[in-house]
Design a protein around this motif. Structure first.
Motif, mmCIF file in Angstrom:
data_model
loop_
_atom_site.group_PDB
_atom_site.id
_atom_site.type_symbol
_atom_site.label_atom_id
_atom_site.label_comp_id
_atom_site.label_asym_id
_atom_site.label_seq_id
_atom_site.Cartn_x
_atom_site.Cartn_y
_atom_site.Cartn_z
ATOM 1 N N ALA A 81 75.518 74.661 91.632
ATOM 2 C CA ALA A 81 75.413 74.370 90.203
ATOM 3 C C ALA A 81 74.493 75.381 89.519
ATOM 4 O O ALA A 81 73.560 75.912 90.131
ATOM 5 C CB ALA A 81 74.876 72.958 89.992
ATOM 6 N N GLU A 82 74.772 75.628 88.239
ATOM 7 C CA GLU A 82 73.917 76.541 87.484
ATOM 8 C C GLU A 82 72.500 75.995 87.414
ATOM 9 O O GLU A 82 72.283 74.790 87.325
ATOM 10 C CB GLU A 82 74.464 76.734 86.066
ATOM 11 N N TYR A 83 71.539 76.910 87.469
ATOM 12 C CA TYR A 83 70.132 76.528 87.398
ATOM 13 C C TYR A 83 69.824 76.101 85.963
ATOM 14 O O TYR A 83 70.137 76.817 85.016
ATOM 15 C CB TYR A 83 69.268 77.716 87.827
ATOM 16 N N HIS A 84 69.237 74.936 85.829
ATOM 17 C CA HIS A 84 69.009 74.334 84.508
ATOM 18 C C HIS A 84 68.186 75.239 83.599
ATOM 19 O O HIS A 84 68.452 75.348 82.404
ATOM 20 C CB HIS A 84 68.327 72.976 84.672
ATOM 21 N N TRP A 85 67.156 75.889 84.148
ATOM 22 C CA TRP A 85 66.284 76.722 83.317
ATOM 23 C C TRP A 85 66.684 78.189 83.358
ATOM 24 O O TRP A 85 65.943 79.046 82.898
ATOM 25 C CB TRP A 85 64.827 76.573 83.773
ATOM 26 N N GLY A 86 67.866 78.481 83.879
ATOM 27 C CA GLY A 86 68.338 79.856 83.915
ATOM 28 C C GLY A 86 68.754 80.328 82.534
ATOM 29 O O GLY A 86 69.200 79.555 81.694
ATOM 30 N N THR A 87 68.599 81.611 82.293
ATOM 31 C CA THR A 87 68.950 82.181 80.990
ATOM 32 C C THR A 87 70.293 82.894 81.117
ATOM 33 O O THR A 87 71.145 82.456 81.875
ATOM 34 C CB THR A 87 67.849 83.165 80.554
ATOM 35 N N TYR A 88 70.444 83.988 80.440
ATOM 36 C CA TYR A 88 71.673 84.773 80.529
ATOM 37 C C TYR A 88 71.853 85.333 81.946
ATOM 38 O O TYR A 88 72.930 85.783 82.307
ATOM 39 C CB TYR A 88 71.683 85.903 79.498
ATOM 40 N N ASN A 89 70.815 85.291 82.781
ATOM 41 C CA ASN A 89 70.907 85.770 84.163
ATOM 42 C C ASN A 89 71.493 84.732 85.113
ATOM 43 O O ASN A 89 71.552 84.967 86.310
ATOM 44 C CB ASN A 89 69.513 86.165 84.680
ATOM 45 N N ASN A 90 71.892 83.583 84.605
ATOM 46 C CA ASN A 90 72.402 82.511 85.458
ATOM 47 C C ASN A 90 73.660 82.960 86.203
ATOM 48 O O ASN A 90 74.398 83.822 85.736
ATOM 49 C CB ASN A 90 72.700 81.264 84.621
ATOM 50 N N HIS A 91 73.922 82.370 87.338
ATOM 51 C CA HIS A 91 75.035 82.753 88.207
ATOM 52 C C HIS A 91 76.301 81.950 87.888
ATOM 53 O O HIS A 91 76.244 80.945 87.201
ATOM 54 C CB HIS A 91 74.642 82.522 89.668
ATOM 55 N N GLN A 92 77.422 82.409 88.445
ATOM 56 C CA GLN A 92 78.677 81.669 88.346
ATOM 57 C C GLN A 92 78.704 80.650 89.489
ATOM 58 O O GLN A 92 78.484 81.015 90.648
ATOM 59 C CB GLN A 92 79.873 82.605 88.485
ATOM 60 N N PRO A 93 78.971 79.381 89.207
ATOM 61 C CA PRO A 93 78.867 78.342 90.235
ATOM 62 C C PRO A 93 79.804 78.519 91.438
ATOM 63 O O PRO A 93 79.426 78.240 92.558
ATOM 64 C CB PRO A 93 79.212 77.057 89.493
ATOM 65 N N LYS A 94 81.021 78.992 91.246
ATOM 66 C CA LYS A 94 82.009 79.034 92.328
ATOM 67 C C LYS A 94 82.325 80.439 92.818
ATOM 68 O O LYS A 94 83.381 80.666 93.399
ATOM 69 C CB LYS A 94 83.311 78.362 91.870
ATOM 70 N N ARG A 95 81.438 81.385 92.633
ATOM 71 C CA ARG A 95 81.749 82.753 93.045
ATOM 72 C C ARG A 95 81.751 82.873 94.564
ATOM 73 O O ARG A 95 81.174 82.057 95.271
ATOM 74 C CB ARG A 95 80.761 83.736 92.426
ATOM 75 N N ASP A 96 82.420 83.912 95.068
ATOM 76 C CA ASP A 96 82.434 84.182 96.506
ATOM 77 C C ASP A 96 81.082 84.761 96.896
ATOM 78 O O ASP A 96 80.527 85.605 96.193
ATOM 79 C CB ASP A 96 83.539 85.173 96.861
ATOM 80 N N ARG A 97 80.566 84.316 98.047
ATOM 81 C CA ARG A 97 79.252 84.766 98.502
ATOM 82 C C ARG A 97 79.382 85.370 99.893
ATOM 83 O O ARG A 97 80.061 84.824 100.757
ATOM 84 C CB ARG A 97 78.270 83.593 98.514
ATOM 85 N N LYS A 98 78.673 86.477 100.108
ATOM 86 C CA LYS A 98 78.731 87.178 101.385
ATOM 87 C C LYS A 98 77.868 86.455 102.412
ATOM 88 O O LYS A 98 76.760 86.017 102.110
ATOM 89 C CB LYS A 98 78.233 88.609 101.204
ATOM 90 N N LEU A 99 78.391 86.343 103.623
ATOM 91 C CA LEU A 99 77.652 85.739 104.729
ATOM 92 C C LEU A 99 77.147 86.838 105.654
ATOM 93 O O LEU A 99 77.825 87.841 105.865
ATOM 94 C CB LEU A 99 78.539 84.770 105.512
ATOM 95 N N LEU A 100 75.976 86.629 106.216
ATOM 96 C CA LEU A 100 75.338 87.621 107.062
ATOM 97 C C LEU A 100 75.384 87.175 108.528
ATOM 98 O O LEU A 100 74.762 86.191 108.905
ATOM 99 C CB LEU A 100 73.880 87.824 106.625
ATOM 100 N N LEU A 101 76.157 87.904 109.309
ATOM 101 C CA LEU A 101 76.256 87.686 110.753
ATOM 102 C C LEU A 101 76.212 89.046 111.437
ATOM 103 O O LEU A 101 76.498 90.070 110.806
ATOM 104 C CB LEU A 101 77.580 86.996 111.117
#
Length: 167
Positions: A81-101
């Motif tokens: 979920a978007e960070y409540h106190w985030g500004t224009y720098n807030n992230h997209q809730p369902k974006r693809d995220r890279k995993l580190l292995l």
């Protein structure tokens, strides 16, 4: 500076860090829909507002799965979920995220995904003692409807036996 062992035990984590370690978001649907064959713990590449949302337990793993792209593993469908106190720098809730292995684990996952009927799903999201977000991923084989019913019957029977043993 060397700290004696008695003093080291008395030193505790900051209260906020202790709270962070309790964060564990589970994907109960994955254990119901899939037979988990193997598990790995992967780091996640996150932005600042994403880790703040995770520390507030504002994440969901319900429909997440992993896929390989150019030799890298990504998770899709994980909702932070978007960070409540985030500004224009807030992230997209369902974006693809890279995993580190490490590369060895990635090659093993790649070979396993070549088999028909296998997929990699997110099982549990947690914050470790260093404050880093980790995702437990599992290689799963999809269960048929009758397998799911069989699994529920086994769980009910085990629960009944445990209750009988407690008495």
């Amino acid at each position: 500076m060397h700290v004696p062992s008695e003093a080291a035990e008395s030193l505790s984590l900051h209260p906020k860090m202790a709270e962070q370690n309790k964060i564990s978001i589970k994907n109960k649907r994955a254990s119901f829909d899939y037979e988990i064959l193997e598990e790995w713990v992967a780091g996640i590449v996150l932005t600042g507002t994403e880790i703040k949302s995770i520390r507030m337990s504002k994440a969901s793993l319900v429909d997440c799965f992993c896929y390989l792209h150019n030799g890298e593993l990504f998770v899709r469908g994980m909702n932070i979920a978007e960070y409540h106190w985030g500004t224009y720098n807030n992230h997209q809730p369902k974006r693809d995220r890279k995993l580190l292995l490490n590369r060895k684990e990635l090659r093993k996952i790649d070979r396993a995904l070549q088999d028909k009927g296998l997929t990699v799903v997110g099982i549990r999201l947690f914050v470790n003692e260093r404050g880093l977000a980790k995702l437990v991923i599992g290689l799963g084989r999809g269960r048929k409807k009758y397998d799911k019913r069989e699994h529920l019957k086994e769980k009910d029977a085990k629960r009944d036996m445990d209750r009988a043993m407690k008495r």
